[in-house]
Design an enzyme around this catalytic site. Structure first.
Site, PDB file in Angstrom:
ATOM      1  N   SER A   9       4.196 -16.662 -15.646  1.00 15.03           N
ATOM      2  CA  SER A   9       3.966 -17.823 -16.517  1.00 15.03           C
ATOM      3  C   SER A   9       4.694 -19.025 -15.928  1.00 15.03           C
ATOM      4  O   SER A   9       5.712 -18.863 -15.230  1.00 15.03           O
ATOM      5  CB  SER A   9       4.535 -17.528 -17.911  1.00 15.03           C
ATOM      6  OG  SER A   9       4.587 -18.712 -18.689  1.00 15.03           O
TER       7      SER A   9
ATOM      8  N   TYR B 199      11.572 -15.157 -23.526  1.00 15.92           N
ATOM      9  CA  TYR B 199      10.218 -15.082 -22.951  1.00 15.92           C
ATOM     10  C   TYR B 199      10.205 -15.655 -21.526  1.00 15.92           C
ATOM     11  O   TYR B 199       9.754 -15.009 -20.584  1.00 15.92           O
ATOM     12  CB  TYR B 199       9.199 -15.824 -23.834  1.00 15.92           C
ATOM     13  CG  TYR B 199       7.846 -15.886 -23.182  1.00 15.92           C
ATOM     14  CD1 TYR B 199       7.104 -14.721 -23.005  1.00 15.92           C
ATOM     15  CD2 TYR B 199       7.324 -17.080 -22.691  1.00 15.92           C
ATOM     16  CE1 TYR B 199       5.865 -14.754 -22.361  1.00 15.92           C
ATOM     17  CE2 TYR B 199       6.090 -17.118 -22.051  1.00 15.92           C
ATOM     18  CZ  TYR B 199       5.372 -15.960 -21.891  1.00 15.92           C
ATOM     19  OH  TYR B 199       4.160 -15.981 -21.243  1.00 15.92           O
TER      20      TYR B 199
HETATM   21  C1  8X3 Z   1       2.238 -19.062 -21.348  1.00 19.01           C
HETATM   22  C2  8X3 Z   1       2.576 -20.483 -21.130  1.00 19.01           C
HETATM   23  O1  8X3 Z   1       3.806 -22.545 -21.963  1.00 19.01           O
HETATM   24  O2  8X3 Z   1       3.268 -20.869 -23.621  1.00 19.01           O
HETATM   25  O3  8X3 Z   1       3.108 -18.216 -20.701  1.00 19.01           O
HETATM   26  O4  8X3 Z   1       5.019 -20.487 -22.026  1.00 19.01           O
HETATM   27  S1  8X3 Z   1       3.712 -21.092 -22.237  1.00 19.01           S
END
Ligand code: 8X3
Length: 251
Positions: free
Chosen positions: A136, A149
């Site tokens: 990501s 995350y």
């Molecule tokens: C997905 C992109 O910007 O929501 O991983 O982290 S974000």
């Protein structure tokens, strides 16, 4: 001989789009996920080139059992797409639910590492294979609420690069796809824990990346000749860019 791919997180979003695209590209595809009924629906649609595999990447015995149960017609795996992963919550680190942190670490880090560790030795033995990880932009760009995350995705990025270092002298390839804002998946509905209105609002007028764009990227990476390794691809919608770094004065 037809190459066989295994896609984790195959019951939704990116996973379904990647499975469909790889089958269209001529692969036989094992779609792995916890939600077996969803995979069975896919199997009805995709026919004999698709094999539905019930597997929970966070449960090592489930991964062991699932991989050991693969029929010989869906072995060996030459393309592993580590797509299973999730974000939970967007709360500040001092307010976030620690259980959410554990779930993200167990899925995005430990699950991805375990499936990779299981399939890699056979790829090395055959000196043939490609691993495509789903990272990501959050693995590079910090933002408020991304705390764990983003850190799991930083792991995915560095793990991909470190695998390349260990695989020196082999023909095994490793790529990390790093998407920004993507819609048409359950990502934000999961992140916002069923607050679908909040999820929907995020995408209003944003013309975000679609699952099929990511599937196209996987397909392109996999279609490169064996002497070409795509290390990393960072993809954002044109509507998304970077912001200034805020300074809070006289705190
Ligand atoms: C997905 C992109 O910007 O929501 O991983 O982290 S974000």
């Amino acid at each position: 001989m037809t190459d066989i791919a295994l896609v984790t997180g195959a019951s939704a979003g990116f996973g379904i789009a990647i499975v469909e695209r790889l089958i269209a590209d001529g692969y036989k595809v094992v779609g792995a996920a916890r939600r077996f009924e969803k995979l069975q629906e896919l199997a009805k649609r995709l026919g004999e080139d698709f094999y539905p595999l019930e597997m929970d990447v966070t449960d090592r015995s489930s991964v062991d059992k699932a991989l050991a149960s693969l029929p010989t017609s869906f072995e060996p795996i030459s393309l592993l797409v580590n797509n299973a992963g999730l974000a939970l919550g967007l709360d500040k680190a001092y307010e976030a639910d620690f259980e959410d942190w554990l779930t993200m670490i167990e899925t995005n880090v430990i699950g991805l590492a375990y499936v990779t560790r299981k399939l890699l030795p056979d790829m090395v033995k055959r000196n043939h294979g490609l691993i495509v990880n789903l990272g990501s932009t959050a693995g590079t760009v910090p933002y408020p609420g991304a705390n764990v995350y983003g850190s799991t995705k930083a792991f995915v990025k560095q793990f991909s690069l470190n695998l390349r270092a260990d695989l020196a002298g082999t023909r095994i390839r490793v790529s990390n796809i790093e998407p920004g804002l993507c819609e048409g998946t359950e990502f934000s509905n999961v992140r916002f824990k069923g607050d679908d209105e909040r999820a929907e609002k995020l995408y209003e007028g944003a013309h975000a990346i679609q699952a099929k764009d990511i599937a196209e990227t996987v397909s392109w990476i996999a279609s490169q000749p064996e002497h070409v390794n795509i290390n990393r691809i960072e993809i954002m919608p044109t509507s998304q860019t970077f912001g200034a770094q805020p300074v809070y004065r006289d705190l």
